[in-house]
Design an enzyme around this catalytic site. Structure first.
Site, PDB file in Angstrom:
ATOM      1  N   SER A 110       0.867  -1.193   0.000  1.00  0.00           N
ATOM      2  CA  SER A 110       0.000   0.000   0.000  1.00  0.00           C
ATOM      3  C   SER A 110       0.897   1.234   0.000  1.00  0.00           C
ATOM      4  CB  SER A 110      -0.853   0.013   1.277  1.00  0.00           C
ATOM      5  OG  SER A 110      -1.522   1.248   1.424  1.00  0.00           O
ATOM      6  N   TYR A 126      -2.214  -0.562  10.695  1.00  0.00           N
ATOM      7  CA  TYR A 126      -2.288  -0.907   9.273  1.00  0.00           C
ATOM      8  C   TYR A 126      -1.048  -0.391   8.536  1.00  0.00           C
ATOM      9  CZ  TYR A 126      -3.861  -1.076   4.422  1.00  0.00           C
ATOM     10  OH  TYR A 126      -3.942  -1.323   3.072  1.00  0.00           O
TER      11      TYR A 126
HETATM   12  N1  NAP Z   1      -8.627  -0.743  -1.462  1.00  0.00           N
HETATM   13  C1  NAP Z   1      -7.666   0.056  -1.100  1.00  0.00           C
HETATM   14  O1  NAP Z   1      -7.855   1.291  -1.021  1.00  0.00           O
HETATM   15  C2  NAP Z   1      -6.288  -0.490  -0.840  1.00  0.00           C
HETATM   16  C3  NAP Z   1      -5.203   0.381  -0.910  1.00  0.00           C
HETATM   17  C4  NAP Z   1      -3.932  -0.112  -0.678  1.00  0.00           C
HETATM   18  C5  NAP Z   1      -3.746  -1.450  -0.398  1.00  0.00           C
HETATM   19  N2  NAP Z   1      -4.809  -2.293  -0.326  1.00  0.00           N
HETATM   20  C6  NAP Z   1      -4.557  -3.701  -0.007  1.00  0.00           C
HETATM   21  O2  NAP Z   1      -5.110  -4.507  -1.018  1.00  0.00           O
HETATM   22  C7  NAP Z   1      -5.354  -5.814  -0.499  1.00  0.00           C
HETATM   23  C8  NAP Z   1      -6.732  -6.259  -0.939  1.00  0.00           C
HETATM   24  O3  NAP Z   1      -7.701  -5.412  -0.349  1.00  0.00           O
HETATM   25  P1  NAP Z   1      -8.966  -4.896  -1.157  1.00  0.00           P
HETATM   26  O4  NAP Z   1      -8.847  -3.431  -1.270  1.00  0.00           O
HETATM   27  O5  NAP Z   1      -9.196  -5.694  -2.369  1.00  0.00           O
HETATM   28  O6  NAP Z   1     -10.088  -5.155  -0.037  1.00  0.00           O
HETATM   29  P2  NAP Z   1     -11.377  -6.115  -0.036  1.00  0.00           P
HETATM   30  O7  NAP Z   1     -12.270  -5.790  -1.182  1.00  0.00           O
HETATM   31  O8  NAP Z   1     -11.926  -6.007   1.343  1.00  0.00           O
HETATM   32  O9  NAP Z   1     -10.767  -7.563  -0.257  1.00  0.00           O
HETATM   33  C9  NAP Z   1     -10.033  -8.222   0.740  1.00  0.00           C
HETATM   34  C10 NAP Z   1      -9.830  -9.660   0.329  1.00  0.00           C
HETATM   35  O10 NAP Z   1      -9.126 -10.339   1.379  1.00  0.00           O
HETATM   36  C11 NAP Z   1      -9.891 -11.480   1.788  1.00  0.00           C
HETATM   37  N3  NAP Z   1      -9.711 -11.719   3.209  1.00  0.00           N
HETATM   38  C12 NAP Z   1      -9.966 -10.853   4.228  1.00  0.00           C
HETATM   39  N4  NAP Z   1      -9.727 -11.447   5.410  1.00  0.00           N
HETATM   40  C13 NAP Z   1      -9.311 -12.720   5.118  1.00  0.00           C
HETATM   41  C14 NAP Z   1      -8.940 -13.840   5.918  1.00  0.00           C
HETATM   42  N5  NAP Z   1      -8.954 -13.772   7.247  1.00  0.00           N
HETATM   43  N6  NAP Z   1      -8.585 -14.987   5.297  1.00  0.00           N
HETATM   44  C15 NAP Z   1      -8.600 -15.064   3.943  1.00  0.00           C
HETATM   45  N7  NAP Z   1      -8.935 -14.043   3.138  1.00  0.00           N
HETATM   46  C16 NAP Z   1      -9.294 -12.890   3.723  1.00  0.00           C
HETATM   47  C17 NAP Z   1     -11.338 -11.106   1.453  1.00  0.00           C
HETATM   48  O11 NAP Z   1     -12.117 -12.249   1.199  1.00  0.00           O
HETATM   49  P3  NAP Z   1     -13.148 -12.922   2.236  1.00  0.00           P
HETATM   50  O12 NAP Z   1     -13.866 -11.816   2.947  1.00  0.00           O
HETATM   51  O13 NAP Z   1     -13.997 -13.738   1.332  1.00  0.00           O
HETATM   52  O14 NAP Z   1     -12.280 -13.753   3.119  1.00  0.00           O
HETATM   53  C18 NAP Z   1     -11.149 -10.372   0.131  1.00  0.00           C
HETATM   54  O15 NAP Z   1     -11.051 -11.283  -0.920  1.00  0.00           O
HETATM   55  C19 NAP Z   1      -5.167  -5.712   1.021  1.00  0.00           C
HETATM   56  O16 NAP Z   1      -3.909  -6.250   1.364  1.00  0.00           O
HETATM   57  C20 NAP Z   1      -5.201  -4.210   1.276  1.00  0.00           C
HETATM   58  O17 NAP Z   1      -4.453  -3.851   2.406  1.00  0.00           O
HETATM   59  C21 NAP Z   1      -6.076  -1.845  -0.545  1.00  0.00           C
END
Ligand code: NAP
Length: 258
Positions: A137, A150
């Site tokens: 991130s 975080y």
């Molecule tokens: N969106 C942003 O603004 C942003 C910015 C920078 C970095 N990121 C990073 O991008 C990555 C993906 O996040 P996202 O933005 O795509 O968020 P998201 O839409 O909430 O997706 C998160 C994913 O992680 C899975 N997950 C969560 N807890 C889990 C667990 N305990 N075991 C297995 N799987 C789990 C969720 O699936 P289930 O709920 O089905 O388990 C989902 O597939 C993360 O590492 C986040 O820190 C996001």
């Protein structure tokens, strides 16, 4: 026939990465907790003439990475790429949240990613080129008040990715840290940062464009991928000022979430 494991593949950035990989003809193993969503995605992607398997697992469970790779071995699948993407965060003052919340964020964003990478590197065929894409991130580049844990987990992952990349260079392993800024996904709903994301909505990227840039960077063996111009510019600016100044600026942005 080789496979790519994508964690957090049920939604958001991980789902977009899985979709992009399927377009590129890659066979997939999708991992997340929501089995129904994984099944649906696997069926959709199989129409793109790739083989897609899925495994429901809670990566907060310490044994989950081992069980995933045991399953891969039992199925006799050859894995050459790990997309280490599942992660989450919480908005709020550190002292106002139960410590258990912080420990869960630390466990998913650091421990589970590290254990997945270790299982991958010790249990897959080292004679061929292998790839690790860690979803980090822009929060990695400075302290983030109101999302202190975080931000710290993401700094850890950035440092780990960069070091691992150097160690594994001679073993033909590409390691890339994908560092998105605000991206359309369920992240802000889970983290409780929807207000601040709404205020900066014109800078929010789609998960699809983040996925595309991330994978391009991985195949080109880039150390760090900052998707989009705004993330490149803000990270450049952050690197020019003292970390305490960057922390004040980040804190001001997140204060607007209240
Ligand atoms: N969106 C942003 O603004 C942003 C910015 C920078 C970095 N990121 C990073 O991008 C990555 C993906 O996040 P996202 O933005 O795509 O968020 P998201 O839409 O909430 O997706 C998160 C994913 O992680 C899975 N997950 C969560 N807890 C889990 C667990 N305990 N075991 C297995 N799987 C789990 C969720 O699936 P289930 O709920 O089905 O388990 C989902 O597939 C993360 O590492 C986040 O820190 C996001």
């Amino acid at each position: 026939m080789t496979y790519t494991i994508v964690t957090g593949a049920s939604k958001g950035i991980g789902k977009a990465i899985a979709e992009e990989l399927a377009k590129q003809g890659k066979n997939l193993i999708l991992v997340a907790r929501s089995e129904d969503l994984l099944k649906k995605l696997a069926e959709e992607l199989a129409a793109k003439k790739v083989d897609v398997k899925y495994l429901a697992a809670d990566l907060l469970d310490e044994d989950a990475p081992k069980r995933i790779f045991d399953w891969v071995e039992i199925q006799k699948l050859s894995v050459d790429t790990l997309i280490n993407n599942a992660g989450f965060g919480h908005f709020g003052k550190f002292a106002d949240k139960p410590v258990e919340n912080h420990l869960q964020v630390m466990h998913l964003n650091m421990d589970s990613m590290v254990i997945m990478a270790h299982q991958f590197l010790t249990r897959t065929d080292g004679s061929r080129r292998r790839y690790i894409l860690n979803t980090v991130s822009t929060a990695a580049f400075q302290p983030v008040p109101y999302m202190a844990i975080y931000g710290a987990t993401k700094s850890f992952m950035l440092s780990f990715s960069r070091a691992l990349r150097q160690e594994m260079r001679s073993r033909n392993v590409y390691v890339t840290a994908l560092c998105p800024g605000a991206t359309e996904s369920e992240f802000s709903a889970v983290a409780g940062t929807s207000k601040v994301e709404g205020k900066y909505s014109k800078y929010v990227m789609t998960a699809e464009s983040v996925a595309k840039e991330g994978l391009q960077g991985l195949w080109k063996n880039k150390s760090v991928v900052l998707p989009g111009l705004m993330n490149k510019l803000t990270t450049f600016a952050v690197n020019l000022v003292p970390q305490d100044t960057a922390a004040i600026a980040a804190g001001r942005i997140f204060k607007e979430n209240k």
